[in-house]
Design a protein around this motif. Structure first.
Motif, PDB file in Angstrom:
ATOM      1  N   GLU A 149       0.933  -1.307  -0.039  1.00 46.85           N
ATOM      2  CA  GLU A 149       0.047   0.341   0.001  1.00 46.85           C
ATOM      3  C   GLU A 149       1.179   1.296   0.153  1.00 46.85           C
ATOM      4  O   GLU A 149       0.770   2.331  -0.658  1.00 46.85           O
TER       5      GLU A 149
ATOM      6  N   ALA B 188       8.256   1.172  -6.787  1.00 45.70           N
ATOM      7  CA  ALA B 188       7.269   2.154  -7.001  1.00 45.70           C
ATOM      8  C   ALA B 188       7.430   2.484  -8.048  1.00 45.70           C
ATOM      9  O   ALA B 188       6.074   2.762  -9.447  1.00 45.70           O
TER      10      ALA B 188
ATOM     11  N   LEU C 176       6.445  -0.432 -10.231  1.00 43.32           N
ATOM     12  CA  LEU C 176       5.320  -0.590  -9.913  1.00 43.32           C
ATOM     13  C   LEU C 176       4.329  -0.423 -11.246  1.00 43.32           C
ATOM     14  O   LEU C 176       3.575  -0.770 -12.736  1.00 43.32           O
TER      15      LEU C 176
ATOM     16  N   LYS D  68       2.333   1.754  -3.053  1.00 51.16           N
ATOM     17  CA  LYS D  68       1.025   2.300  -4.107  1.00 51.16           C
ATOM     18  C   LYS D  68       1.210   4.110  -3.656  1.00 51.16           C
ATOM     19  O   LYS D  68       0.876   4.571  -5.186  1.00 51.16           O
TER      20      LYS D  68
ATOM     21  N   SER E  16       1.530   6.950  -6.580  1.00 50.52           N
ATOM     22  CA  SER E  16       0.170   8.342  -6.752  1.00 50.52           C
ATOM     23  C   SER E  16       1.000   9.277  -7.549  1.00 50.52           C
ATOM     24  O   SER E  16       0.814  10.088  -7.948  1.00 50.52           O
TER      25      SER E  16
END
Lengths: 223, 223
Positions: free
Chosen positions: B151, B186, B189, B154, B158
């Motif tokens: 989490e 990150a 991802l 993520k 963002s």
């Protein structure tokens, strides 16, 4: 083993008002969302751990809740600001600025040890987006506060929806310090029928509801 | 007026490695995500307030971050548990339990004043779902920790996506205590190209990067 379970006692009183309903009690720190059927509470979770998974405990309240726990970002003046992951401001600051709680209701400590005036609350709220009251106006802070209020209503509504859908109950009895500003708003958001415990009992009686409920349990046990 | 802006100094060093990139620096508490073009930082936000809206400041870190700030609920054994809105555990506990930081990296205070063993970290993590180590096993805690780690990756992604999309940059240089476990994850991802400042400078040099950067700025200013 006696659990700190005010909700079991309070449900006794609620069941006397409405035998099939969900009672939603938002206190300073947490929200209990308890299904009642045929006059008896039937919460699926029996411990706080279990109730965290059933929608019956939403760990959010009217006063002590750190805003960063339920607000990730805030729209303001066309931008979206990510929120700082510190303890800068609490829900008491939000409802203080919005005039939704009385001065004497702000009974918990402030996040920064400063005072409880509306301006001091506003300053704490400004910090959650790394700002201050030179950068943000009181109107900006009020706009932020309204957004935060709506987010907390949605948070409570998510637990309430889980319980309502699972149990097939659509009547809600609200109580606790947040009964009007949070519980009732969450129920309305879901289109559920809302009654306030305040329509049946005085504020003082609502405050001591767990004690009255315990007396009812004792009476039922002895008879 | 001198702002506490290590990121401006650090960007000087990064620009010497890669003249067009985004540098992502996750420290103990916050993450800076700074675009560099033609060898110069070009962050759109100049203050922490502005950077909260541009993706360039994500207020989340490797050690001090309250888990409730970025985790709303946690899936475990087929249930989904809502997280308590208290300061019960921090990211240092998560990476301690997962073995992703060294003992000596846990330099901040614990949330409960207790020690920094893996078991004490695990106990603090159990509390975020109102549980304890009688209710949850060490395997449960590790599963929770892995979810929490994902989490946080993520959350950083963002902000990184916002900067990458806006600036059209797809090379990332990572630095800070969280460079491998958070920044690089990150970037991966998002399918971005990742290099670590650790491949160009020693750990000690990375730690004093802002000081070196300031020296470079001084040199450029004087020449």
């Amino acid at each position: 083993e006696v659990a700190a379970a005010n909700w079991i006692a309070t449900s006794q009183i609620v069941a006397e008002i409405e035998s099939d309903c969900i009672f939603v009690d938002t206190g300073s720190t947490t929200t209990d969302i308890i299904p009642i059927k045929d006059g008896h509470e039937c919460a699926k979770g029996r411990t706080d751990f279990e109730r965290s998974a059933t929608g019956e405990l939403v760990y959010t309240g009217t006063l002590r809740t750190n805003l960063t726990s339920f607000v990730d970002s805030i729209p303001l003046n066309g931008e979206t600001y990510r929120v700082a992951s510190e303890l800068f401001a609490i829900t008491a600051d939000v409802y203080n600025v919005l005039g939704l709680i009385k001065d004497e209701d702000y009974v918990c400590a402030t996040a920064d040890g400063a005072g409880k005036s509306k301006e001091e609350s506003a300053r704490r709220i400004s910090r959650i987006v790394c700002a201050d009251l030179d950068i943000l106006s009181m109107d900006d802070i009020k706009e932020m506060a309204e957004y935060i209020h709506a987010e907390q209503v949605k948070q409570i509504a998510s637990g309430l929806k889980e319980v309502s859908d699972r149990e097939g109950l659509d009547k809600v009895i609200v109580t606790g310090l947040g009964k009007d500003i949070l519980c009732a708003e969450a129920a309305k958001l879901l289109g559920l029928d809302v009654k306030s415990m305040g329509d049946f009992y005085s504020d003082d009686e609502c405050t001591v509801a767990p004690a009255i409920g315990t007396a009812i349990m004792m009476k039922n046990y002895l008879n």
